[in-house]
Design a protein around this motif. Structure first.
Motif, PDB file in Angstrom:
ATOM      1  N   ASP A 180     -35.747  -9.993  21.847  1.00 29.33           N
ATOM      2  CA  ASP A 180     -37.173  -9.978  21.502  1.00 29.33           C
ATOM      3  C   ASP A 180     -37.935 -11.070  22.244  1.00 29.33           C
ATOM      4  O   ASP A 180     -39.071 -10.865  22.672  1.00 29.33           O
ATOM      5  N   GLN A 181     -37.311 -12.233  22.402  1.00 37.23           N
ATOM      6  CA  GLN A 181     -37.969 -13.339  23.094  1.00 37.23           C
ATOM      7  C   GLN A 181     -38.238 -12.973  24.556  1.00 37.23           C
ATOM      8  O   GLN A 181     -39.314 -13.286  25.100  1.00 37.23           O
ATOM      9  N   ILE A 182     -37.291 -12.305  25.200  1.00 37.66           N
ATOM     10  CA  ILE A 182     -37.476 -11.874  26.589  1.00 37.66           C
ATOM     11  C   ILE A 182     -38.609 -10.849  26.675  1.00 37.66           C
ATOM     12  O   ILE A 182     -39.445 -10.894  27.577  1.00 37.66           O
ATOM     13  N   GLN A 183     -38.654  -9.910  25.705  1.00 43.24           N
ATOM     14  CA  GLN A 183     -39.714  -8.890  25.725  1.00 43.24           C
ATOM     15  C   GLN A 183     -41.094  -9.545  25.583  1.00 43.24           C
ATOM     16  O   GLN A 183     -42.047  -9.158  26.267  1.00 43.24           O
ATOM     17  N   ARG A 184     -41.190 -10.538  24.719  1.00 38.93           N
ATOM     18  CA  ARG A 184     -42.482 -11.221  24.534  1.00 38.93           C
ATOM     19  C   ARG A 184     -42.884 -11.998  25.795  1.00 38.93           C
ATOM     20  O   ARG A 184     -44.061 -12.058  26.144  1.00 38.93           O
ATOM     21  N   THR A 185     -41.892 -12.568  26.474  1.00 38.46           N
ATOM     22  CA  THR A 185     -42.179 -13.281  27.721  1.00 38.46           C
ATOM     23  C   THR A 185     -42.672 -12.308  28.791  1.00 38.46           C
ATOM     24  O   THR A 185     -43.628 -12.594  29.519  1.00 38.46           O
ATOM     25  N   ILE A 186     -42.046 -11.143  28.895  1.00 41.11           N
ATOM     26  CA  ILE A 186     -42.479 -10.132  29.864  1.00 41.11           C
ATOM     27  C   ILE A 186     -43.922  -9.716  29.591  1.00 41.11           C
ATOM     28  O   ILE A 186     -44.748  -9.644  30.505  1.00 41.11           O
ATOM     29  N   ILE A 187     -44.240  -9.464  28.335  1.00 41.43           N
ATOM     30  CA  ILE A 187     -45.611  -9.069  27.975  1.00 41.43           C
ATOM     31  C   ILE A 187     -46.584 -10.189  28.295  1.00 41.43           C
ATOM     32  O   ILE A 187     -47.660  -9.957  28.869  1.00 41.43           O
ATOM     33  N   ALA A 188     -46.218 -11.427  27.963  1.00 45.50           N
ATOM     34  CA  ALA A 188     -47.099 -12.569  28.195  1.00 45.50           C
ATOM     35  C   ALA A 188     -47.392 -12.753  29.683  1.00 45.50           C
ATOM     36  O   ALA A 188     -48.544 -12.949  30.084  1.00 45.50           O
ATOM     37  N   GLU A 189     -46.350 -12.671  30.503  1.00 43.33           N
ATOM     38  CA  GLU A 189     -46.518 -12.971  31.920  1.00 43.33           C
ATOM     39  C   GLU A 189     -47.038 -11.780  32.724  1.00 43.33           C
ATOM     40  O   GLU A 189     -47.946 -11.934  33.541  1.00 43.33           O
ATOM     41  N   ARG A 190     -46.474 -10.578  32.485  1.00 48.66           N
ATOM     42  CA  ARG A 190     -46.807  -9.431  33.337  1.00 48.66           C
ATOM     43  C   ARG A 190     -48.004  -8.634  32.851  1.00 48.66           C
ATOM     44  O   ARG A 190     -48.616  -7.923  33.637  1.00 48.66           O
ATOM     45  N   VAL A 191     -48.306  -8.719  31.570  1.00 54.98           N
ATOM     46  CA  VAL A 191     -49.432  -7.943  31.035  1.00 54.98           C
ATOM     47  C   VAL A 191     -50.630  -8.848  30.765  1.00 54.98           C
ATOM     48  O   VAL A 191     -51.750  -8.573  31.205  1.00 54.98           O
ATOM     49  N   LEU A 192     -50.393  -9.928  30.051  1.00 52.38           N
ATOM     50  CA  LEU A 192     -51.499 -10.817  29.679  1.00 52.38           C
ATOM     51  C   LEU A 192     -51.833 -11.832  30.769  1.00 52.38           C
ATOM     52  O   LEU A 192     -52.873 -12.488  30.703  1.00 52.38           O
ATOM     53  N   GLY A 193     -50.953 -11.965  31.766  1.00 53.33           N
ATOM     54  CA  GLY A 193     -51.217 -12.881  32.872  1.00 53.33           C
ATOM     55  C   GLY A 193     -51.114 -14.350  32.508  1.00 53.33           C
ATOM     56  O   GLY A 193     -51.694 -15.207  33.197  1.00 53.33           O
ATOM     57  N   LEU A 194     -50.396 -14.658  31.451  1.00 54.92           N
ATOM     58  CA  LEU A 194     -50.215 -16.065  31.066  1.00 54.92           C
ATOM     59  C   LEU A 194     -49.302 -16.748  32.093  1.00 54.92           C
ATOM     60  O   LEU A 194     -48.491 -16.107  32.749  1.00 54.92           O
ATOM     61  N   PRO A 195     -49.433 -18.072  32.242  1.00 55.65           N
ATOM     62  CA  PRO A 195     -48.630 -18.781  33.247  1.00 55.65           C
ATOM     63  C   PRO A 195     -47.141 -18.701  32.917  1.00 55.65           C
ATOM     64  O   PRO A 195     -46.745 -18.726  31.743  1.00 55.65           O
ATOM     65  N   ARG A 196     -46.344 -18.611  33.970  1.00 50.39           N
ATOM     66  CA  ARG A 196     -44.890 -18.588  33.794  1.00 50.39           C
ATOM     67  C   ARG A 196     -44.393 -19.954  33.376  1.00 50.39           C
ATOM     68  O   ARG A 196     -45.000 -20.971  33.713  1.00 50.39           O
ATOM     69  N   GLU A 197     -43.288 -19.964  32.642  1.00 54.56           N
ATOM     70  CA  GLU A 197     -42.691 -21.236  32.275  1.00 54.56           C
ATOM     71  C   GLU A 197     -42.136 -21.895  33.527  1.00 54.56           C
ATOM     72  O   GLU A 197     -41.577 -21.218  34.405  1.00 54.56           O
TER      73      GLU A 197
END
Length: 202
Positions: A180-197
């Protein structure tokens, strides 16, 4: 599997007693050029496409099985009288509604192949849902859910009924195919455009 070198497949035994996953070890194995999938250097893209299918695209077919499982839990709740409990009824209704949402989401994303987050959203929806269904199945069955159908001894593999197997297998739903954590990271970075860690941060 038929190539120079040694390939060893070791089944991973799960809590259910079954082995749906394996470890595969390659020792000096060399694939022929015509067996390379996705072209040289294209393995990561192939792996991500397969994971995308596992996470999201396959969920319409998967939901047929989910609906059957939910139907079994509803019937068991009626037969055992657990449906008389308002909390059980509310949880059954919530699971039914969430299954409809999963279906509508899957239908919505069928024609949107460019939606990078669709498989991750689908995986987040169904993984938690399936775990909650397994938990409710155990609650509906009561104390009987803890007793196996066969002779449990240290020398023989234990047996599980369909409810116990569903409950134990669903524990892995929020981990395999990407947690689930990986899925949320994918959504954050690839969909919402949030900065990568930042790389290398622990």
């Amino acid at each position: 599997m038929d190539q120079p070198g040694r390939i060893e497949v070791r089944p991973i035994r799960q809590m259910t007693g079954t082995s749906e996953f394996n470890e595969v070890f390659f020792d000096g194995a060399v694939a022929r050029a015509e067996h390379v999938v996705g072209g040289e250097g294209g393995g990561w893209k192939v792996a991500m496409s397969l994971l995308g299918f596992e996470r999201g695209v396959s969920t319409l077919a998967q939901q047929v099985g989910f609906a059957e499982e939910l139907g079994r839990v509803v019937r068991a709740a009626v037969e055992s009288g657990a449906v008389g409990d308002a909390v059980v009824r509310e949880r059954l209704l919530r699971l039914w509604g969430e299954l409809r949402v999963m279906r509508w989401n899957a239908l919505r994303t069928l024609g949107s192949s460019g939606d990078a987050g669709a498989p991750s959203v689908a995986k987040l929806l169904w993984a938690g849902w399936h775990q909650r269904l397994g938990e409710l199945a155990m609650l509906v069955r009561g104390a009987g859910a803890t007793v196996g159908p066969g002779d449990w001894s240290a020398s023989a593999p234990y047996e599980l009924d369909v409810w116990q197997r569903q409950f134990l297998f669903s524990r892995a739903d929020t981990i395999y195919g990407g947690s689930d954590q990986i899925q949320r990271t994918i959504i954050a970075e690839r969909v919402l455009g949030l900065p990568r860690e930042p790389k290398g941060v622990v």
